[in-house]
Scaffold this motif. Structure first.
Motif, PDB file in Angstrom:
ATOM      1  N   LEU A 176      -6.061 -10.964   0.232  1.00 49.30           N
ATOM      2  CA  LEU A 176      -5.366  -9.737  -0.134  1.00 49.30           C
ATOM      3  C   LEU A 176      -6.223  -8.519   0.188  1.00 49.30           C
ATOM      4  N   ALA A 201      -5.096  -5.565   2.719  1.00 48.55           N
ATOM      5  CA  ALA A 201      -5.035  -4.183   2.250  1.00 48.55           C
ATOM      6  C   ALA A 201      -5.865  -3.261   3.140  1.00 48.55           C
ATOM      7  N   TYR A 260      -4.315  -0.409   5.689  1.00 47.26           N
ATOM      8  CA  TYR A 260      -4.692   0.999   5.530  1.00 47.26           C
ATOM      9  C   TYR A 260      -5.219   1.567   6.844  1.00 47.26           C
ATOM     10  N   ALA A 306     -12.069  -2.966  -2.495  1.00 46.41           N
ATOM     11  CA  ALA A 306     -11.162  -4.116  -2.451  1.00 46.41           C
ATOM     12  C   ALA A 306     -11.917  -5.432  -2.606  1.00 46.41           C
ATOM     13  N   LEU A 351       0.846  -4.034  -7.137  1.00 53.81           N
ATOM     14  CA  LEU A 351       0.382  -3.381  -5.916  1.00 53.81           C
ATOM     15  C   LEU A 351       1.493  -3.295  -4.874  1.00 53.81           C
ATOM     16  N   VAL A 400       2.881   0.213  -3.234  1.00 52.67           N
ATOM     17  CA  VAL A 400       2.957   0.461  -1.791  1.00 52.67           C
ATOM     18  C   VAL A 400       4.379   0.814  -1.381  1.00 52.67           C
TER      19      VAL A 400
END
Length: 434
Positions: free
Chosen positions: A219, A223, A227, A262, A283, A287
């Motif tokens: 994860l 992430a 990004y 993270a 999460l 998002v």
């Protein structure tokens, strides 16, 4: 002839025409967006950009992040167990229910309005699921969908009465608070409590953990990669149309910072039970809602309404539809939050949605950085705000401090945040940015 004569002065004012006042033109300076200077000036440019934002009152998430660091530092100094993996993991799961409700509150606050019914609506959702599934034997998935739909319908009713009839949102949602609380008590019956299956769908929302360490690290990788790609392509699009954009070096630095956070969180989760399912769902919701607000025309209409209702109406925005849908979103997230809260205690009872829940949900949105005056905020503010509130609650609980003191401290933090918000808005008006 008259047409030709009147057109001559207009046609004469071309880009190549000499200035009427050469001395003034020679002394003038071409206006340049200060953000364009950042890339050319390097570190000095970033420092200048930071100072410019501070003077303009554009504080962003800096105050809440610094506040969170201070809160964690204080509680860790008082009790060494506060920053342990187990306690932080418990905080992350406990914050999801309130955080979901706060996400819906963010949408409402962006309009410059309020929703006082979210606590009661969350309780109705939990009670609806329990009655349908446990009492009447309905399948868990169908009961779950109907419980969430109940929240959406309740919110839409509030929004329609407010937007179409013109009743103030405060009065409508206050009435909703009372009505839905009574409705919850009615469907729960005289017993007042319905226990949920501890191995059922709703119970697993907060009790299930991905124990494989690859889940947490995976994860984190997703992430960080998402990004970077989002920021990179967004920068390229902005460059293509000639508007200020972030240089690649800044994107890399920001990505590296996100990667540190993270993977630190992933390590923390893996030292305890693993990655909580509740956090993953939260999460994903953040998002998705952030995308809706920042990347869709619907989201821009919400911000426009928060800035000026009359200007939005004249621009052709369907004010009734947007307001009604926003309250429907608020009710939906209140219902989702109520299901997470019911999952945490594996039951639906008469106390659901009462107490400090409403206060905490609104406080989380405001403390996170969403303006009470409308037009400014992000759904990520709900994450930061609820993290502050739950951290305070857990820290005080570790110290054995009673609930009244917890209320006073949380109220003080909320007041300080509102004061900062008011000062920031006044500063932005002075700087011509509000």
């Amino acid at each position: 002839m008259s047409t030709d004569n009147t057109s001559k002065p207009i046609l004469a004012k071309t880009a190549d025409a000499p200035a009427e006042n050469p001395a003034a033109a020679a002394g003038s300076v071409t206006a340049v967006d200060p953000r364009l200077l950042v890339r050319e000036q390097g570190i000095a440019g970033y420092l200048g950009e930071f100072k410019r934002k501070m003077k303009a009152g554009d504080l962003g998430s800096i105050p809440v992040v610094l506040g969170l660091i201070i809160i964690w530092g204080i509680f860790q100094s008082l009790n060494s167990n506060f920053l342990t993996a187990g306690n932080l993991s418990d905080i992350s799961v406990a914050m999801v229910g309130t955080g979901m409700i706060a996400v819906g509150i963010v949408f409402v606050l962006l309009l410059g309005e309020i929703d006082l019914s979210v606590g009661s609506v969350s309780g109705v959702a939990g009670a609806t699921f329990a009655v349908l599934n446990v009492t009447h034997g309905m399948s868990e998935w169908l009961a779950l969908v109907l419980a969430i739909a109940t929240g959406a319908v309740a919110g839409a009713i509030h929004g329609y009465i407010f937007a179409k009839i013109g009743v103030p949102a405060f009065a409508v949602t206050l009435a909703g608070l009372l009505f839905w609380n009574g409705f919850m008590l009615q469907i729960l019956g005289s017993n007042g409590t319905i226990n949920l299956d501890s191995e059922g769908l709703v119970a697993k929302l907060t009790s299930y953990y991905f124990t494989d360490v690859a889940a947490g690290y995976g994860l984190a990788v997703v992430a960080v990669a998402a990004y970077f790609l989002s920021a990179f392509f967004d920068s390229r699009r902005r460059e293509a149309v000639g508007v200020p954009s972030r240089p690649l070096s800044e994107i890399i630095v920001r990505t590296a910072g996100l990667a540190v956070v993270a993977f630190a969180v992933a390590i923390m989760f893996n030292q305890y039970k693993g990655l909580p399912l509740a956090v993953v769902i939260f999460l994903i919701m953040l998002v998705a809602t952030d995308f809706v607000l920042r990347r869709t025309s619907y989201g821009r209409k919400i911000f426009a309404l928060g800035g000026s209702v009359e200007a939005s109406r004249r621009a052709g925005i369907n004010v009734v539809m947007i307001r009604t849908s926003v309250y429907a979103i608020s009710g939906t997230f209140a219902a989702i939050g109520g299901l997470f809260i019911a999952s945490k205690i594996t039951s639906a009872n008469q106390g659901a949605g009462s107490g400090e829940l409403l206060m905490n949900a609104i406080a989380a949105a405001v403390i996170g950085g969403t303006s009470l005056f409308g037009g400014r905020g992000r759904t990520w503010n709900a994450l930061l705000g609820v993290l502050v509130i739950i951290s305070i609650q857990y820290g005080l609980a570790l110290q054995g401090i009673a609930s009244p003191i917890q209320y006073m401290i949380t109220g003080g933090v909320l007041l300080a945040t509102v004061v900062i918000d008011a000062i920031t808005r006044k500063t932005q008006k002075t700087a011509g940015r509000a």
